[in-house]
Design a protein around this motif. Sequence first.
Motif, PDB file in Angstrom:
ATOM      1  N   ARG A  37       0.845  -1.190   0.000  1.00  0.00           N
ATOM      2  CA  ARG A  37       0.000   0.000   0.000  1.00  0.00           C
ATOM      3  C   ARG A  37       0.883   1.243   0.000  1.00  0.00           C
ATOM      4  O   ARG A  37       1.840   1.332   0.770  1.00  0.00           O
ATOM      5  N   VAL A  38       0.544   2.202  -0.862  1.00  0.00           N
ATOM      6  CA  VAL A  38       1.265   3.473  -0.899  1.00  0.00           C
ATOM      7  C   VAL A  38       0.388   4.547  -0.257  1.00  0.00           C
ATOM      8  O   VAL A  38      -0.802   4.346  -0.021  1.00  0.00           O
ATOM      9  N   SER A  39       0.994   5.692   0.022  1.00  0.00           N
ATOM     10  CA  SER A  39       0.312   6.691   0.854  1.00  0.00           C
ATOM     11  C   SER A  39      -0.923   7.295   0.178  1.00  0.00           C
ATOM     12  O   SER A  39      -1.904   7.585   0.839  1.00  0.00           O
ATOM     13  N   ASP A  40      -0.881   7.473  -1.163  1.00  0.00           N
ATOM     14  CA  ASP A  40      -2.050   8.039  -1.848  1.00  0.00           C
ATOM     15  C   ASP A  40      -1.910   7.849  -3.356  1.00  0.00           C
ATOM     16  O   ASP A  40      -0.907   7.338  -3.836  1.00  0.00           O
ATOM     17  N   ARG A  41      -2.914   8.291  -4.089  1.00  0.00           N
ATOM     18  CA  ARG A  41      -2.907   8.039  -5.531  1.00  0.00           C
ATOM     19  C   ARG A  41      -1.820   8.816  -6.254  1.00  0.00           C
ATOM     20  O   ARG A  41      -1.279   8.355  -7.261  1.00  0.00           O
ATOM     21  N   ALA A  42      -1.485   9.976  -5.725  1.00  0.00           N
ATOM     22  CA  ALA A  42      -0.402  10.746  -6.338  1.00  0.00           C
ATOM     23  C   ALA A  42       0.911   9.967  -6.250  1.00  0.00           C
ATOM     24  O   ALA A  42       1.711   9.941  -7.202  1.00  0.00           O
ATOM     25  N   ALA A  43       1.111   9.327  -5.117  1.00  0.00           N
ATOM     26  CA  ALA A  43       2.311   8.504  -4.977  1.00  0.00           C
ATOM     27  C   ALA A  43       2.290   7.358  -5.978  1.00  0.00           C
ATOM     28  O   ALA A  43       3.310   7.019  -6.592  1.00  0.00           O
ATOM     29  N   LEU A  44       1.093   6.781  -6.144  1.00  0.00           N
ATOM     30  CA  LEU A  44       0.959   5.671  -7.096  1.00  0.00           C
ATOM     31  C   LEU A  44       1.342   6.139  -8.500  1.00  0.00           C
ATOM     32  O   LEU A  44       2.120   5.475  -9.212  1.00  0.00           O
ATOM     33  N   ASP A  45       0.829   7.280  -8.889  1.00  0.00           N
ATOM     34  CA  ASP A  45       1.148   7.820 -10.214  1.00  0.00           C
ATOM     35  C   ASP A  45       2.640   8.128 -10.341  1.00  0.00           C
ATOM     36  O   ASP A  45       3.252   7.877 -11.382  1.00  0.00           O
ATOM     37  N   GLY A  46       3.200   8.652  -9.273  1.00  0.00           N
ATOM     38  CA  GLY A  46       4.633   8.967  -9.290  1.00  0.00           C
ATOM     39  C   GLY A  46       5.477   7.712  -9.481  1.00  0.00           C
ATOM     40  O   GLY A  46       6.442   7.708 -10.255  1.00  0.00           O
ATOM     41  N   PHE A  47       5.101   6.635  -8.793  1.00  0.00           N
ATOM     42  CA  PHE A  47       5.858   5.392  -8.936  1.00  0.00           C
ATOM     43  C   PHE A  47       5.723   4.834 -10.354  1.00  0.00           C
ATOM     44  O   PHE A  47       6.664   4.296 -10.912  1.00  0.00           O
ATOM     45  N   GLU A  48       4.521   5.000 -10.924  1.00  0.00           N
ATOM     46  CA  GLU A  48       4.328   4.509 -12.287  1.00  0.00           C
ATOM     47  C   GLU A  48       5.285   5.224 -13.256  1.00  0.00           C
ATOM     48  O   GLU A  48       5.943   4.604 -14.093  1.00  0.00           O
ATOM     49  N   ARG A  49       5.349   6.537 -13.115  1.00  0.00           N
ATOM     50  CA  ARG A  49       6.263   7.305 -13.973  1.00  0.00           C
ATOM     51  C   ARG A  49       7.713   6.882 -13.760  1.00  0.00           C
ATOM     52  O   ARG A  49       8.460   6.676 -14.701  1.00  0.00           O
ATOM     53  N   ALA A  50       8.078   6.707 -12.490  1.00  0.00           N
ATOM     54  CA  ALA A  50       9.477   6.373 -12.195  1.00  0.00           C
ATOM     55  C   ALA A  50       9.841   4.989 -12.711  1.00  0.00           C
ATOM     56  O   ALA A  50      10.947   4.760 -13.206  1.00  0.00           O
ATOM     57  N   LEU A  51       8.896   4.058 -12.599  1.00  0.00           N
ATOM     58  CA  LEU A  51       9.165   2.698 -13.074  1.00  0.00           C
ATOM     59  C   LEU A  51       9.299   2.681 -14.584  1.00  0.00           C
ATOM     60  O   LEU A  51      10.191   2.036 -15.148  1.00  0.00           O
ATOM     61  N   LYS A  52       8.411   3.415 -15.251  1.00  0.00           N
ATOM     62  CA  LYS A  52       8.478   3.488 -16.719  1.00  0.00           C
ATOM     63  C   LYS A  52       9.773   4.154 -17.160  1.00  0.00           C
ATOM     64  O   LYS A  52      10.412   3.714 -18.132  1.00  0.00           O
ATOM     65  N   ALA A  53      10.134   5.196 -16.439  1.00  0.00           N
ATOM     66  CA  ALA A  53      11.380   5.895 -16.778  1.00  0.00           C
ATOM     67  C   ALA A  53      12.573   4.958 -16.666  1.00  0.00           C
ATOM     68  O   ALA A  53      13.585   5.123 -17.337  1.00  0.00           O
ATOM     69  N   ARG A  54      12.456   3.970 -15.820  1.00  0.00           N
ATOM     70  CA  ARG A  54      13.532   3.002 -15.636  1.00  0.00           C
ATOM     71  C   ARG A  54      13.426   1.861 -16.646  1.00  0.00           C
ATOM     72  O   ARG A  54      14.242   0.935 -16.650  1.00  0.00           O
ATOM     73  N   GLY A  55      12.376   1.911 -17.439  1.00  0.00           N
ATOM     74  CA  GLY A  55      12.245   0.922 -18.496  1.00  0.00           C
ATOM     75  C   GLY A  55      11.433  -0.298 -18.120  1.00  0.00           C
ATOM     76  O   GLY A  55      11.409  -1.288 -18.845  1.00  0.00           O
ATOM     77  N   LEU A  56      10.764  -0.266 -16.983  1.00  0.00           N
ATOM     78  CA  LEU A  56       9.946  -1.411 -16.599  1.00  0.00           C
ATOM     79  C   LEU A  56       8.540  -1.279 -17.165  1.00  0.00           C
ATOM     80  O   LEU A  56       7.943  -0.197 -17.146  1.00  0.00           O
ATOM     81  N   ALA A  57       8.043  -2.386 -17.647  1.00  0.00           N
ATOM     82  CA  ALA A  57       6.651  -2.409 -18.106  1.00  0.00           C
ATOM     83  C   ALA A  57       5.748  -2.445 -16.882  1.00  0.00           C
ATOM     84  O   ALA A  57       5.995  -3.216 -15.954  1.00  0.00           O
ATOM     85  N   THR A  58       4.727  -1.614 -16.886  1.00  0.00           N
ATOM     86  CA  THR A  58       3.771  -1.637 -15.781  1.00  0.00           C
ATOM     87  C   THR A  58       2.374  -1.843 -16.327  1.00  0.00           C
ATOM     88  O   THR A  58       2.092  -1.577 -17.499  1.00  0.00           O
ATOM     89  N   ASP A  59       1.533  -2.300 -15.458  1.00  0.00           N
ATOM     90  CA  ASP A  59       0.158  -2.619 -15.833  1.00  0.00           C
ATOM     91  C   ASP A  59      -0.758  -2.057 -14.759  1.00  0.00           C
ATOM     92  O   ASP A  59      -0.359  -1.911 -13.610  1.00  0.00           O
TER      93      ASP A  59
END
Lengths: 311, 311, 311, 311
Positions: B72-94
């Motif tokens: 669980r992350v603190s809020d939806r903004a954090a969730l969106d931030g992690f999505e961007r960071a993971l993609k920036a690192r080249g990981l596929a996310t779903d």
Amino acid sequence: MAITGVMRPGHIQIRVLDLEISRKFYRDVVGLVETGTDPQGRVYFKCWDERDHNSVILRQADRAGVDFVGFRVSDRAALDGFERALKARGLATDRLPAGEMLETGERLRFTLPSGHDFELYADKTHVGNGLGLVNPPPWGADAERGIAPIRFDHCLLYGPNVQENKALFTEVLGFRLVERILGPKEAGEPELAIFLSCSHKTHDIAFVEHPEPGKLHHVSLRMASWEKVQRASDIMGMNKVSIDIGPTRHGTTRGETIYAWDPSGNRFETFAGGYEPYPDWEPITWTFDEFGHGLDFPTGKLHESFLGVVT
Amino acid sequence: MAITGVMRPGHIQIRVLDLEISRKFYRDVVGLVETGTDPQGRVYFKCWDERDHNSVILRQADRAGVDFVGFRVSDRAALDGFERALKARGLATDRLPAGEMLETGERLRFTLPSGHDFELYADKTHVGNGLGLVNPPPWGADAERGIAPIRFDHCLLYGPNVQENKALFTEVLGFRLVERILGPKEAGEPELAIFLSCSHKTHDIAFVEHPEPGKLHHVSLRMASWEKVQRASDIMGMNKVSIDIGPTRHGTTRGETIYAWDPSGNRFETFAGGYEPYPDWEPITWTFDEFGHGLDFPTGKLHESFLGVVT
Amino acid sequence: MAITGVMRPGHIQIRVLDLEISRKFYRDVVGLVETGTDPQGRVYFKCWDERDHNSVILRQADRAGVDFVGFRVSDRAALDGFERALKARGLATDRLPAGEMLETGERLRFTLPSGHDFELYADKTHVGNGLGLVNPPPWGADAERGIAPIRFDHCLLYGPNVQENKALFTEVLGFRLVERILGPKEAGEPELAIFLSCSHKTHDIAFVEHPEPGKLHHVSLRMASWEKVQRASDIMGMNKVSIDIGPTRHGTTRGETIYAWDPSGNRFETFAGGYEPYPDWEPITWTFDEFGHGLDFPTGKLHESFLGVVT
Amino acid sequence: MAITGVMRPGHIQIRVLDLEISRKFYRDVVGLVETGTDPQGRVYFKCWDERDHNSVILRQADRAGVDFVGFRVSDRAALDGFERALKARGLATDRLPAGEMLETGERLRFTLPSGHDFELYADKTHVGNGLGLVNPPPWGADAERGIAPIRFDHCLLYGPNVQENKALFTEVLGFRLVERILGPKEAGEPELAIFLSCSHKTHDIAFVEHPEPGKLHHVSLRMASWEKVQRASDIMGMNKVSIDIGPTRHGTTRGETIYAWDPSGNRFETFAGGYEPYPDWEPITWTFDEFGHGLDFPTGKLHESFLGVVT
């Protein structure tokens, strides 16, 4: 990052009436580890499982009480950020230079609405817990010298304007409310006591509404188990330490506790148990009619000394 | 704010070979609280002192193991931030839609370098621990039904590329290394095992280097004390639960532990004690020659089953 | 009078291979209190909460094992009565003079059918537990020096003719059977192990059928709690003591236990818990198929080393 | 034989003001096992780990207190012997027929110099502890229903002529003095309280000098550990049981204790720990100035309610 900003209660400077008697008490009965004396004559202690150089500092004075409480923040950038935010809120802040306390970096000091001097700092030398960082045993000799608490856990402070403190801690310093005790219904159920956390402890600091500013109710020292709380109570009995309450369990925080007084009349707590709240958890409320069980869950007694005696 | 980003281990979906046998086992022996069944037939549980709707989910399958782990992350903004960071690192996310799991919001899923499906999410319904938020007693009947752990504490996963996992967790997800176990000197002391925290627990997740991807070593369930660990061991004996190790103490994390297997062969741990590390603390290292004491501090035994058996 | 005749396990003389290594081990790791050395070079110890001068005696020898076990009887008249009863039963008895052991009166010695030298005596000097008889605190420094058991609790001996031992202890010496472990059904369920009490302990002495006479399985040392058993296990780990089993709980006697070896290979137990049986209680029986749970209740494991290794 | 004569506290009949309220209290809060009701309307309970049919009996009456206390003796010959010895001492004795109490044989009753009705009996039906005599688990469901004490441990009675009681118990009934509390020096240090044992418990019965005859101070119920004492305190808090003192440790006997009142005002104790004295041990003395620590070792407080309130 997961834990940023204010990390933990770092140090508390306590006024004592006789430094040598108090040094012996905190070293031999409470079982803190003495780590130094500074040119001002202050004596520095740490709890055995803390890694920072010091957490409990004694200063000789004419009356007992607390000089200031300091919290360690994650880094200097955080320190600077808090300074800006505090100033933006209209609070006067001060910088104490690195080295004013032993092995401690620059400190940002300001006065809480409750009248307490409060500090933030980013640097304090790691001296370790004596077990090393490679293949450490779970504990060592310091864990059985006197009461031997693990860490300076939190403090409870008495003073006015607790609601302003709450706003400051939750809006600026990143704390959150974990539990609270309400006043009587006929008085509109004001918050008499608030338990604030910057971690997933039940409280890193707590405040009780009180007319006189800047008062100390107790310094809390962490124990590892209920059986260690009993061991603390035995050592108190062996040393004729004056006990206020306990051993018992709090309803608030579920903590297992003893309250006792040091030779100067400063109250300290040996504290174990409790639960580990997360930031998304809603706070728990204790109503005035159940306040006795909040304080002393088994008996429900409203101990007068607990409510009234502060330093 | 003090705790942001990834907050805690939130849920783990485990594959079991016989759903009814497993449901009974997790409900009556482990003592989890059953909270629902979804249209796919998955059975949802929570530990008694958790406030979220679910944490341990069982799915019937042909082979045991773990489907995914969610934090669980603190809020939806954090969730969106992690999505961007993971993609920036080249990981596929779903993105899995809200409601795919009972009482759970949208989940961001990606595959770790170790081959495990990993999720982040910001929303899961609070159902509480059954004690209420006003004047709660410290525990209730659910705390004594079966082993009755407090919470889903962490999991240990086996797979390849542990160093890539470490980089991902520490550089993107805000975790830090708390302890590690090194391989033999002649092999250059590679990190065999890493214990990662996003809180001040000794581990919220841990990984062991292993050739086969996506394996589960154990799900860890938190107990309140060493005496409760003993009670768990008694209940295991009464129910002929197959025990791997314990009760004993780990050198790593100082935790008090029993490892046992569920009816499908998934290992679980009942775990108490340990210490509470802060982000500024340097990690502890266990060398290969002392690995036995890291695993089982009293005996120093390198239990073969512990090292080799995963699902 | 309520307790007469044989009162308690009083002393056990153990053979060790290197006296100085063993003295350090029993003093510093096990935490016994050293009370003297006699002209033969034997080293005497007591447990901290015992009042008699000695209970564990070390003798240097070429092979490990037990020289003899002695029980204190209520008075000299009881001693004389046992001598007559033993002779009437056809057993040869011997008198060792007062002073042959430090601070110990005359001893009546005879050989059990299992091949063990066994003694009764009425006098051993009270030296106290160091806390005094007026307003004593509950414990003192000796209670935290090393493992620090409370008392020599019992011993388990291996040898032939266990049924003859049982008859002797129950018909002549006033013991009773509290628990027993049976052999396999196909062998007619012979008693493999018997637990005998002369008090309301679950066992003051125990025997296991074994072809070789006069063997020692373990000396048991009493701990105050399960948390003290854990502390013992930590100290064993810190000192690399070789552990056989534990910490765990026995099914037989419900005791909480660790078995470990001293530097000579003599097994000792640190033992807490259990229940307090009375003379009118019928014995408890463990069948062969549940023997594993009798030994190690949580796991049900039949540890081979436990079954086979004796000195 | 090692334990003969008086074996143990067997039963205590308590007067309660409302039988149904008290039955619920002793069954659901204290967690005793209800075993029957007799034609007189008395309700019978046992503690879960006792094997006899009953130990705590409730009788509805107009005022609270104790009707009688009974001890089980080893056999009928012992009963007859005690009858002769009591008569020889000039005490009037009475025989109550078998069956007057449920599942209980003939009882020999007499009045103590302190004004309490006291009984000896040789027979009470064994009903077991519910775990069986073959391969029993260490505990079962009854061990977690309410406070769930292990056994009726002892009682403390207030009345006059304590020295005559002492003579009777030590000279006729085979008890011995284990601890005692003295009065003030200026009064010549009379024995205010005596703790008597017929076993190796610290007390099977205790008396305090008091002008009014036949009073009950408390019934003591045995707990397995300090953590179980805490659990008892939690259950008391949950049920708003009125607590007198505790949890704490006694200096006398080292016992871990809570004192509380049943709904009729009869005090009961939940009691763990202590030590195990033998008949050859000299008694421990508590002087008047340290009486506070004898009662409540950590605090040294002389609780007024404890000293003055009896039923």
